[in-house]
Design a protein around this motif. Structure first.
Motif, PDB file in Angstrom:
ATOM      1  N   UNK A  15       0.851  -1.200   0.000  1.00 10.08           N
ATOM      2  CA  UNK A  15       0.000   0.000   0.000  1.00 10.08           C
ATOM      3  C   UNK A  15       0.888   1.253   0.000  1.00 10.08           C
ATOM      4  N   UNK A  16       1.939   1.233   0.828  1.00  9.48           N
ATOM      5  CA  UNK A  16       2.861   2.383   0.869  1.00  9.48           C
ATOM      6  C   UNK A  16       3.491   2.599  -0.513  1.00  9.48           C
ATOM      7  N   UNK A  17       3.970   1.519  -1.104  1.00 11.21           N
ATOM      8  CA  UNK A  17       4.618   1.649  -2.419  1.00 11.21           C
ATOM      9  C   UNK A  17       3.658   2.251  -3.452  1.00 11.21           C
ATOM     10  N   UNK A  18       2.428   1.727  -3.465  1.00 10.01           N
ATOM     11  CA  UNK A  18       1.462   2.196  -4.464  1.00 10.01           C
ATOM     12  C   UNK A  18       1.038   3.635  -4.186  1.00 10.01           C
ATOM     13  N   UNK A  19       0.891   3.982  -2.910  1.00 11.37           N
ATOM     14  CA  UNK A  19       0.526   5.378  -2.596  1.00 11.37           C
ATOM     15  C   UNK A  19       1.636   6.329  -3.044  1.00 11.37           C
ATOM     16  N   UNK A  20       2.895   5.953  -2.787  1.00 11.58           N
ATOM     17  CA  UNK A  20       4.019   6.804  -3.228  1.00 11.58           C
ATOM     18  C   UNK A  20       3.964   6.990  -4.738  1.00 11.58           C
ATOM     19  N   UNK A  21       3.717   5.885  -5.455  1.00 12.37           N
ATOM     20  CA  UNK A  21       3.725   5.961  -6.924  1.00 12.37           C
ATOM     21  C   UNK A  21       2.547   6.783  -7.444  1.00 12.37           C
ATOM     22  N   UNK A  22       1.370   6.579  -6.840  1.00 14.41           N
ATOM     23  CA  UNK A  22       0.188   7.281  -7.358  1.00 14.41           C
ATOM     24  C   UNK A  22       0.123   8.742  -6.937  1.00 14.41           C
ATOM     25  N   UNK A  23       0.571   9.039  -5.727  1.00 11.65           N
ATOM     26  CA  UNK A  23       0.391  10.402  -5.219  1.00 11.65           C
ATOM     27  C   UNK A  23       1.530  11.325  -5.633  1.00 11.65           C
ATOM     28  N   UNK A  24       2.718  10.757  -5.847  1.00  9.01           N
ATOM     29  CA  UNK A  24       3.847  11.582  -6.300  1.00  9.01           C
ATOM     30  C   UNK A  24       4.580  12.251  -5.158  1.00  9.01           C
ATOM     31  N   UNK A  25       5.621  13.001  -5.523  1.00 10.62           N
ATOM     32  CA  UNK A  25       6.572  13.482  -4.518  1.00 10.62           C
ATOM     33  C   UNK A  25       6.055  14.664  -3.697  1.00 10.62           C
ATOM     34  N   UNK A  26       4.905  15.236  -4.072  1.00 11.01           N
ATOM     35  CA  UNK A  26       4.391  16.342  -3.254  1.00 11.01           C
ATOM     36  C   UNK A  26       3.720  15.817  -1.974  1.00 11.01           C
ATOM     37  N   UNK A  27       3.536  14.504  -1.895  1.00  8.71           N
ATOM     38  CA  UNK A  27       2.918  13.905  -0.710  1.00  8.71           C
ATOM     39  C   UNK A  27       3.984  13.341   0.230  1.00  8.71           C
ATOM     40  N   UNK A  28       3.687  13.424   1.523  1.00  9.67           N
ATOM     41  CA  UNK A  28       4.503  12.724   2.521  1.00  9.67           C
ATOM     42  C   UNK A  28       3.748  11.436   2.865  1.00  9.67           C
ATOM     43  N   UNK A  29       4.287  10.313   2.392  1.00  7.78           N
ATOM     44  CA  UNK A  29       3.650   9.016   2.670  1.00  7.78           C
ATOM     45  C   UNK A  29       4.478   8.333   3.756  1.00  7.78           C
TER      46      UNK A  29
END
Ligand code: NDP
Length: 277
Positions: A15-29
Protein backbone atom coordinates in the motif's frame (compact mmCIF):
# COMPACT_ATOMS: atom_id res chain seq x y z
CA UNK A 1 0.10 13.37 4.31
CA UNK A 2 -0.68 9.65 4.31
CA UNK A 3 -0.06 7.10 7.09
CA UNK A 4 -0.21 3.32 6.75
CA UNK A 5 -0.08 1.31 9.98
CA UNK A 6 1.90 -1.95 10.11
CA UNK A 7 3.56 -1.31 6.75
CA UNK A 8 7.02 -2.83 7.13
CA UNK A 9 5.83 -5.97 5.29
CA UNK A 10 2.91 -7.65 3.58
CA UNK A 11 -0.08 -5.74 2.23
CA UNK A 12 0.79 -2.55 4.15
CA UNK A 13 4.22 -2.45 2.47
CA UNK A 14 2.56 -2.68 -0.96
CA UNK A 15 0.00 0.00 0.00
CA UNK A 16 2.86 2.38 0.87
CA UNK A 17 4.62 1.65 -2.42
CA UNK A 18 1.46 2.20 -4.46
CA UNK A 19 0.53 5.38 -2.60
CA UNK A 20 4.02 6.80 -3.23
CA UNK A 21 3.72 5.96 -6.92
CA UNK A 22 0.19 7.28 -7.36
CA UNK A 23 0.39 10.40 -5.22
CA UNK A 24 3.85 11.58 -6.30
CA UNK A 25 6.57 13.48 -4.52
CA UNK A 26 4.39 16.34 -3.25
CA UNK A 27 2.92 13.90 -0.71
CA UNK A 28 4.50 12.72 2.52
CA UNK A 29 3.65 9.02 2.67
CA UNK A 30 4.54 7.41 6.00
CA UNK A 31 5.65 3.82 6.28
CA UNK A 32 5.21 2.91 9.93
CA UNK A 33 6.53 -0.05 11.85
CA UNK A 34 6.51 -1.03 15.50
CA UNK A 35 10.12 -2.15 15.15
CA UNK A 36 12.53 0.50 13.85
CA UNK A 37 14.97 -2.02 12.34
CA UNK A 38 12.20 -3.78 10.39
CA UNK A 39 11.04 -0.34 9.26
CA UNK A 40 14.54 0.59 8.07
CA UNK A 41 14.81 -2.68 6.18
CA UNK A 42 11.47 -2.01 4.46
CA UNK A 43 12.61 1.50 3.51
CA UNK A 44 15.73 0.15 1.85
CA UNK A 45 13.68 -2.46 -0.05
CA UNK A 46 11.36 0.30 -1.26
CA UNK A 47 14.27 2.51 -2.27
CA UNK A 48 15.43 -0.30 -4.57
CA UNK A 49 11.90 -0.32 -6.00
CA UNK A 50 12.18 3.41 -6.76
CA UNK A 51 10.13 4.98 -3.97
CA UNK A 52 11.17 6.82 -0.82
CA UNK A 53 8.42 7.09 1.79
CA UNK A 54 9.03 8.76 5.15
CA UNK A 55 9.20 6.72 8.34
CA UNK A 56 7.68 6.97 11.80
CA UNK A 57 7.70 4.34 14.51
CA UNK A 58 4.18 3.16 15.42
CA UNK A 59 3.12 0.30 17.67
CA UNK A 60 -0.66 0.42 17.83
CA UNK A 61 -0.54 -1.66 21.04
CA UNK A 62 1.18 1.28 22.76
CA UNK A 63 -0.79 4.41 23.67
CA UNK A 64 2.47 6.30 24.07
CA UNK A 65 3.60 5.35 20.55
CA UNK A 66 0.24 6.35 19.02
CA UNK A 67 0.26 9.66 20.92
CA UNK A 68 3.81 10.38 19.71
CA UNK A 69 2.77 9.90 16.08
CA UNK A 70 -0.31 12.11 16.57
CA UNK A 71 1.78 14.89 18.13
CA UNK A 72 4.35 14.62 15.35
CA UNK A 73 1.74 14.84 12.58
CA UNK A 74 0.01 17.75 14.26
CA UNK A 75 3.27 19.63 14.85
CA UNK A 76 4.79 18.94 11.43
CA UNK A 77 1.80 19.09 9.09
CA UNK A 78 -1.13 20.31 11.15
CA UNK A 79 -3.08 17.19 10.22
CA UNK A 80 -3.50 14.14 8.05
CA UNK A 81 -5.17 13.38 4.69
CA UNK A 82 -5.04 9.58 4.38
CA UNK A 83 -5.09 6.96 7.14
CA UNK A 84 -4.87 3.26 6.29
CA UNK A 85 -5.40 1.05 9.35
CA UNK A 86 -3.63 -2.07 8.11
CA UNK A 87 -1.83 -3.41 11.22
CA UNK A 88 -3.37 -6.59 12.59
CA UNK A 89 -2.49 -10.00 13.94
CA UNK A 90 -3.85 -13.53 13.53
CA UNK A 91 -2.99 -16.66 15.49
CA UNK A 92 -2.15 -19.59 13.23
CA UNK A 93 -4.81 -22.27 12.86
CA UNK A 94 -2.59 -24.79 14.69
CA UNK A 95 -1.82 -22.43 17.61
CA UNK A 96 -1.97 -24.13 20.98
CA UNK A 97 -2.65 -20.85 22.81
CA UNK A 98 -5.88 -21.09 24.83
CA UNK A 99 -8.89 -19.63 23.04
CA UNK A 100 -9.43 -17.07 25.84
CA UNK A 101 -5.93 -15.72 25.23
CA UNK A 102 -6.38 -15.70 21.45
CA UNK A 103 -9.64 -13.79 21.84
CA UNK A 104 -8.24 -11.20 24.23
CA UNK A 105 -5.01 -10.56 22.30
CA UNK A 106 -6.58 -10.57 18.83
CA UNK A 107 -9.52 -8.31 19.75
CA UNK A 108 -7.05 -6.01 21.55
CA UNK A 109 -4.83 -5.35 18.54
CA UNK A 110 -7.30 -5.68 15.70
CA UNK A 111 -10.26 -3.89 17.28
CA UNK A 112 -9.35 -1.87 20.39
CA UNK A 113 -5.99 -0.65 19.19
CA UNK A 114 -7.22 0.18 15.69
CA UNK A 115 -9.85 2.25 17.49
CA UNK A 116 -7.08 3.81 19.59
CA UNK A 117 -5.37 4.99 16.38
CA UNK A 118 -8.69 6.44 15.19
CA UNK A 119 -9.26 8.23 18.49
CA UNK A 120 -5.80 9.81 18.27
CA UNK A 121 -5.76 10.65 14.55
CA UNK A 122 -9.39 11.41 13.62
CA UNK A 123 -9.19 14.87 15.25
CA UNK A 124 -6.32 15.59 12.82
CA UNK A 125 -8.17 14.58 9.65
CA UNK A 126 -8.24 17.40 7.10
CA UNK A 127 -11.11 18.16 4.70
CA UNK A 128 -11.45 15.41 2.03
CA UNK A 129 -9.51 12.95 4.20
CA UNK A 130 -9.86 9.26 3.36
CA UNK A 131 -9.75 6.51 5.98
CA UNK A 132 -9.47 2.81 5.15
CA UNK A 133 -9.61 -0.05 7.64
CA UNK A 134 -8.29 -3.42 6.48
CA UNK A 135 -11.17 -5.73 7.34
CA UNK A 136 -11.81 -9.18 5.84
CA UNK A 137 -14.37 -11.46 4.20
CA UNK A 138 -13.99 -13.59 7.33
CA UNK A 139 -16.35 -11.03 8.90
CA UNK A 140 -19.06 -12.27 6.49
CA UNK A 141 -18.22 -15.87 7.39
CA UNK A 142 -18.41 -15.10 11.12
CA UNK A 143 -21.79 -13.38 10.66
CA UNK A 144 -23.06 -16.32 8.66
CA UNK A 145 -22.00 -18.77 11.37
CA UNK A 146 -23.51 -16.76 14.25
CA UNK A 147 -26.81 -17.82 15.86
CA UNK A 148 -29.98 -16.36 14.28
CA UNK A 149 -30.49 -14.12 17.36
CA UNK A 150 -26.97 -12.78 17.17
CA UNK A 151 -27.21 -12.34 13.39
CA UNK A 152 -30.30 -10.21 13.95
CA UNK A 153 -28.46 -8.06 16.49
CA UNK A 154 -25.30 -7.72 14.37
CA UNK A 155 -27.20 -6.57 11.28
CA UNK A 156 -29.11 -3.76 13.06
CA UNK A 157 -27.42 -0.33 12.92
CA UNK A 158 -25.21 -0.18 16.03
CA UNK A 159 -23.57 2.76 17.79
CA UNK A 160 -19.83 2.66 18.39
CA UNK A 161 -20.52 2.16 22.12
CA UNK A 162 -22.67 -0.87 21.29
CA UNK A 163 -19.90 -2.28 19.09
CA UNK A 164 -17.41 -1.82 21.93
CA UNK A 165 -19.78 -3.60 24.31
CA UNK A 166 -20.13 -6.45 21.84
CA UNK A 167 -16.35 -6.91 21.61
CA UNK A 168 -15.97 -6.77 25.43
CA UNK A 169 -18.74 -9.36 25.78
CA UNK A 170 -17.06 -11.67 23.27
CA UNK A 171 -13.77 -11.60 25.21
CA UNK A 172 -15.62 -12.12 28.52
CA UNK A 173 -17.45 -15.09 26.97
CA UNK A 174 -14.15 -16.48 25.65
CA UNK A 175 -12.70 -16.31 29.17
CA UNK A 176 -15.80 -18.00 30.61
CA UNK A 177 -15.77 -20.66 27.86
CA UNK A 178 -19.28 -19.67 26.73
CA UNK A 179 -18.68 -18.17 23.29
CA UNK A 180 -20.90 -20.67 21.52
CA UNK A 181 -23.74 -20.38 24.04
CA UNK A 182 -23.77 -16.67 23.21
CA UNK A 183 -24.21 -17.53 19.53
CA UNK A 184 -20.68 -16.63 18.39
CA UNK A 185 -18.54 -18.81 16.13
CA UNK A 186 -15.26 -19.92 17.74
CA UNK A 187 -13.04 -17.50 15.78
CA UNK A 188 -11.14 -14.69 17.48
CA UNK A 189 -9.81 -13.24 14.22
CA UNK A 190 -13.21 -13.46 12.50
CA UNK A 191 -14.95 -11.69 15.39
CA UNK A 192 -12.20 -9.03 15.52
CA UNK A 193 -12.97 -8.24 11.89
CA UNK A 194 -16.73 -8.17 12.63
CA UNK A 195 -15.74 -5.48 15.15
CA UNK A 196 -13.74 -3.58 12.52
CA UNK A 197 -16.66 -3.77 10.08
CA UNK A 198 -19.24 -2.54 12.60
CA UNK A 199 -16.80 0.13 13.76
CA UNK A 200 -16.54 1.36 10.14
CA UNK A 201 -20.32 1.63 9.79
CA UNK A 202 -20.64 3.48 13.10
CA UNK A 203 -17.72 5.86 12.44
CA UNK A 204 -18.96 6.70 8.94
CA UNK A 205 -22.34 7.67 10.41
CA UNK A 206 -20.78 9.73 13.21
CA UNK A 207 -17.82 11.47 11.57
CA UNK A 208 -18.05 15.24 11.38
CA UNK A 209 -15.95 17.17 8.92
CA UNK A 210 -15.82 18.32 5.35
CA UNK A 211 -15.99 15.34 2.95
CA UNK A 212 -14.21 12.86 5.24
CA UNK A 213 -14.84 9.35 3.91
CA UNK A 214 -14.35 6.13 5.90
CA UNK A 215 -14.57 2.66 4.36
CA UNK A 216 -13.19 -0.79 5.05
CA UNK A 217 -12.25 -3.63 2.73
CA UNK A 218 -11.02 -7.16 2.27
CA UNK A 219 -7.75 -7.37 0.35
CA UNK A 220 -8.50 -10.95 -0.77
CA UNK A 221 -6.48 -14.01 0.20
CA UNK A 222 -2.91 -12.75 -0.08
CA UNK A 223 0.55 -14.33 -0.03
CA UNK A 224 1.88 -12.89 3.25
CA UNK A 225 3.30 -14.06 6.56
CA UNK A 226 -0.21 -13.84 8.04
CA UNK A 227 -1.50 -16.53 5.67
CA UNK A 228 1.77 -18.55 5.87
CA UNK A 229 2.08 -17.62 2.19
CA UNK A 230 -0.92 -19.74 1.21
CA UNK A 231 -2.93 -16.90 -0.36
CA UNK A 232 -2.81 -16.77 -4.17
CA UNK A 233 -2.86 -12.96 -4.51
CA UNK A 234 0.32 -10.88 -4.55
CA UNK A 235 0.70 -8.09 -2.00
CA UNK A 236 0.17 -5.62 -4.87
CA UNK A 237 -3.12 -7.26 -5.83
CA UNK A 238 -4.05 -7.16 -2.14
CA UNK A 239 -3.20 -3.44 -2.01
CA UNK A 240 -5.46 -2.57 -4.94
CA UNK A 241 -8.77 -2.01 -3.11
CA UNK A 242 -7.20 -0.30 -0.05
CA UNK A 243 -5.32 2.13 -2.35
CA UNK A 244 -8.46 2.72 -4.42
CA UNK A 245 -10.35 3.66 -1.24
CA UNK A 246 -7.48 5.76 0.13
CA UNK A 247 -7.41 7.86 -3.05
CA UNK A 248 -11.15 8.35 -3.68
CA UNK A 249 -11.47 11.80 -5.28
CA UNK A 250 -12.92 14.83 -3.46
CA UNK A 251 -16.70 15.05 -3.31
CA UNK A 252 -17.27 11.33 -3.98
CA UNK A 253 -20.86 10.20 -3.31
CA UNK A 254 -20.06 6.48 -2.89
CA UNK A 255 -18.65 4.29 -1.49
CA UNK A 256 -19.03 5.85 1.96
CA UNK A 257 -19.14 3.71 5.11
CA UNK A 258 -18.98 0.45 3.18
CA UNK A 259 -17.01 -2.80 3.06
CA UNK A 260 -15.49 -3.55 -0.34
CA UNK A 261 -13.93 -6.58 -1.97
CA UNK A 262 -12.21 -6.11 -5.34
CA UNK A 263 -13.47 -2.51 -5.44
CA UNK A 264 -17.11 -3.63 -5.07
CA UNK A 265 -19.39 -3.00 -2.10
CA UNK A 266 -20.27 -6.13 -0.11
CA UNK A 267 -23.55 -5.65 1.83
CA UNK A 268 -23.58 -6.57 5.52
CA UNK A 269 -26.19 -9.29 5.43
CA UNK A 270 -26.52 -13.00 6.14
CA UNK A 271 -25.71 -14.90 2.96
CA UNK A 272 -26.47 -18.61 3.46
CA UNK A 273 -23.60 -20.82 2.35
CA UNK A 274 -21.17 -17.87 2.15
CA UNK A 275 -17.61 -18.96 1.46
CA UNK A 276 -14.57 -16.88 0.68
CA UNK A 277 -13.95 -16.65 -3.06
P1 NDP B 1 1.21 -9.52 7.88
O1 NDP B 1 1.16 -10.36 9.10
O2 NDP B 1 2.02 -9.94 6.72
O3 NDP B 1 1.65 -8.02 8.28
C1 NDP B 1 1.02 -7.40 9.35
C2 NDP B 1 1.70 -6.08 9.63
O4 NDP B 1 1.07 -5.49 10.78
C3 NDP B 1 3.17 -6.22 9.96
O5 NDP B 1 3.86 -5.08 9.47
C4 NDP B 1 3.17 -6.23 11.47
O6 NDP B 1 4.38 -5.78 12.05
C5 NDP B 1 2.08 -5.20 11.71
N1 NDP B 1 1.59 -5.20 13.09
C6 NDP B 1 1.05 -6.21 13.81
N2 NDP B 1 0.78 -5.80 15.05
C7 NDP B 1 1.13 -4.49 15.11
C8 NDP B 1 1.11 -3.51 16.12
N3 NDP B 1 0.70 -3.76 17.36
N4 NDP B 1 1.53 -2.24 15.81
C9 NDP B 1 1.96 -1.96 14.59
N5 NDP B 1 2.06 -2.85 13.61
C10 NDP B 1 1.64 -4.11 13.86
O7 NDP B 1 -0.33 -9.29 7.46
P2 NDP B 1 -1.01 -9.01 6.03
O8 NDP B 1 -0.17 -8.08 5.24
O9 NDP B 1 -1.42 -10.30 5.46
O10 NDP B 1 -2.35 -8.28 6.50
C11 NDP B 1 -2.53 -6.88 6.44
C12 NDP B 1 -3.97 -6.58 6.79
O11 NDP B 1 -4.86 -7.23 5.86
C13 NDP B 1 -4.40 -7.07 8.16
O12 NDP B 1 -5.32 -6.14 8.72
C14 NDP B 1 -5.11 -8.39 7.86
O13 NDP B 1 -6.01 -8.74 8.87
C15 NDP B 1 -5.81 -8.02 6.56
N6 NDP B 1 -6.16 -9.18 5.76
C16 NDP B 1 -5.19 -9.97 5.21
C17 NDP B 1 -5.56 -11.05 4.42
C18 NDP B 1 -4.53 -11.92 3.75
O14 NDP B 1 -4.94 -12.85 2.99
N7 NDP B 1 -3.23 -11.71 3.96
C19 NDP B 1 -6.97 -11.37 4.14
C20 NDP B 1 -7.91 -10.48 4.77
C21 NDP B 1 -7.50 -9.41 5.53
P3 NDP B 1 5.56 -6.82 12.50
O15 NDP B 1 6.35 -7.14 11.24
O16 NDP B 1 6.31 -6.04 13.49
O17 NDP B 1 4.90 -8.05 13.06
Amino acid sequence: VAVVTGSNKGIGFAIVEQLCKQLGSSWAVYLTSRDKARGADALSQLKKRGVEPRFHQLDIDSQESVDRLAAYLKGTYGGLDILVNNAAIAYKGDSTAPFAEQAEVTIATNFWNTLRVCDALFPLLKPHARVVHLCSSVSDMALNKASPELQKKLTQPMSLDEVKQLMSDFVARAKAGTVQEAGWPQTAYGVSKVGVRLMTYAQARDIKGDDIVINCCCPGYVDTDMTSHKGPKTIYEGADTPVYLATLPPGIKEPIGEHLYERKVVPWAVKPGFTIA
